[in-house]
Design a protein around this motif. Sequence first.
Motif, PDB file in Angstrom:
ATOM      1  N   LYS A 121      37.059   9.596  40.633  1.00  0.00           N
ATOM      2  CA  LYS A 121      36.105   9.516  39.519  1.00  0.00           C
ATOM      3  C   LYS A 121      34.829  10.287  39.853  1.00  0.00           C
ATOM      4  O   LYS A 121      34.242  10.959  39.003  1.00  0.00           O
ATOM      5  N   ALA A 122      34.397  10.176  41.101  1.00  0.00           N
ATOM      6  CA  ALA A 122      33.173  10.861  41.532  1.00  0.00           C
ATOM      7  C   ALA A 122      33.321  12.376  41.444  1.00  0.00           C
ATOM      8  O   ALA A 122      32.381  13.080  41.050  1.00  0.00           O
ATOM      9  N   GLU A 124      35.093  13.998  39.352  1.00  0.00           N
ATOM     10  CA  GLU A 124      35.002  14.352  37.930  1.00  0.00           C
ATOM     11  C   GLU A 124      33.555  14.344  37.448  1.00  0.00           C
ATOM     12  O   GLU A 124      33.196  15.053  36.519  1.00  0.00           O
ATOM     13  N   GLN A 125      32.724  13.539  38.099  1.00  0.00           N
ATOM     14  CA  GLN A 125      31.316  13.417  37.710  1.00  0.00           C
ATOM     15  C   GLN A 125      30.415  14.435  38.404  1.00  0.00           C
ATOM     16  O   GLN A 125      29.201  14.442  38.188  1.00  0.00           O
ATOM     17  N   GLY A 126      30.993  15.285  39.231  1.00  0.00           N
ATOM     18  CA  GLY A 126      30.205  16.336  39.873  1.00  0.00           C
ATOM     19  C   GLY A 126      29.877  16.114  41.337  1.00  0.00           C
ATOM     20  O   GLY A 126      29.248  16.977  41.962  1.00  0.00           O
ATOM     21  N   TYR A 127      30.256  14.967  41.902  1.00  0.00           N
ATOM     22  CA  TYR A 127      30.055  14.760  43.339  1.00  0.00           C
ATOM     23  C   TYR A 127      31.070  15.605  44.106  1.00  0.00           C
ATOM     24  O   TYR A 127      32.136  15.951  43.581  1.00  0.00           O
ATOM     25  N   ASN A 189      26.358  16.661  48.232  1.00  0.00           N
ATOM     26  CA  ASN A 189      26.223  15.759  47.092  1.00  0.00           C
ATOM     27  C   ASN A 189      27.316  14.695  47.128  1.00  0.00           C
ATOM     28  O   ASN A 189      28.173  14.624  46.247  1.00  0.00           O
ATOM     29  N   TYR A 191      29.140  10.982  46.949  1.00  0.00           N
ATOM     30  CA  TYR A 191      29.031   9.685  46.277  1.00  0.00           C
ATOM     31  C   TYR A 191      28.837   8.635  47.356  1.00  0.00           C
ATOM     32  O   TYR A 191      29.567   8.601  48.357  1.00  0.00           O
TER      33      TYR A 191
END
Length: 254
Positions: A121-122, A124-127, A189, A191
Amino acid sequence: MSITAIIPVREGSRRLKNKNIAPFAGTNLLINKINQLKQVDEITDIVVSSDSDLMLAMASSQGVKTHKRAPEFCDEKTKTFGEVVAHICESVPGNDILWATCTAPLVFPKHYREAVALYYKALEQGYDSLVSMEEFKRYLWDDNGPVNYELGIKHVPSQQLPPLYFVTDGILLAPRKKMIEWKYFHGHNPYRYILDKRTSIDIDDGLDLACARAWLDMDESVSQIDPYIVGGATCNCFLLSVADCADTEKEVAA
C-alpha cells in the motif's frame, strides 16, 4: 510478486560472542528467526547469508536457502556497508527484499504479515520502502546541551516532547533492484512501521539478550497492568493508605 527474506549473520561478534546463535526460545536466535519467517505465507524464499559454515549448515538443516559470503564481505573493513548490502541483494532472487535480522527475535510472524500488507500500500502511495521504527519521547543532549527541549521555565513533561524515532532493524522492506541501486536497505522516503518497545528490541549485548528472553512469553498488554494488582486484587501487604500512614506516624510519635 515475490519476497525474499534475508537473514544476515556472520561469524564474528564484538560485543556478544556467537550472538547470532545464542540460545533462545528452546533453540537459538538464527533458527528461531527461520521458524518465524516460515510461518509467513507472503514470503517466497528465505535465505541465510553468512561466512560461517556452522550457521549455513544450520540454515540448510531447516530447509532454507543459503548464501556463502566471502570474508571481505563480513570483516567490516574491506568492503563498505553499502557494498555488502548490494552484494547480498545481487546474490538472491526476488522482486522485493525483506531484511530480517535474527537479533530482533520478538518480531513475530503477525508483524511480518502486517508489514508486507502495509508495504505494498505504501508503494502505491509514493513511499519507496518500509522501515520498522520505535517512537520515543526522551530528553536528549549532545555535547552542546539539550537537543529537543529547553532548561528552566520552558521545560515541558516528556509526553509533550515532539516524537523521535529510531530504526529497529527488525523489518526492512524494499524492491531488490532499488536496494542494489541505493547500496542500502531502504530509501529516502520510507514508510514508518511503528513497533512497540517490546517488539523493537534488538540484541546487541548480553543485557539485550536477557531482556528479550524475559519478554519472550510476556503478554503484550503487560505494560498496561497496574504493578500493584495481584490476581485481580490490590496487594495490601505492601500498600498503605494515606490514613494508615498518618495513624502509624501518630503511634510512632506517641
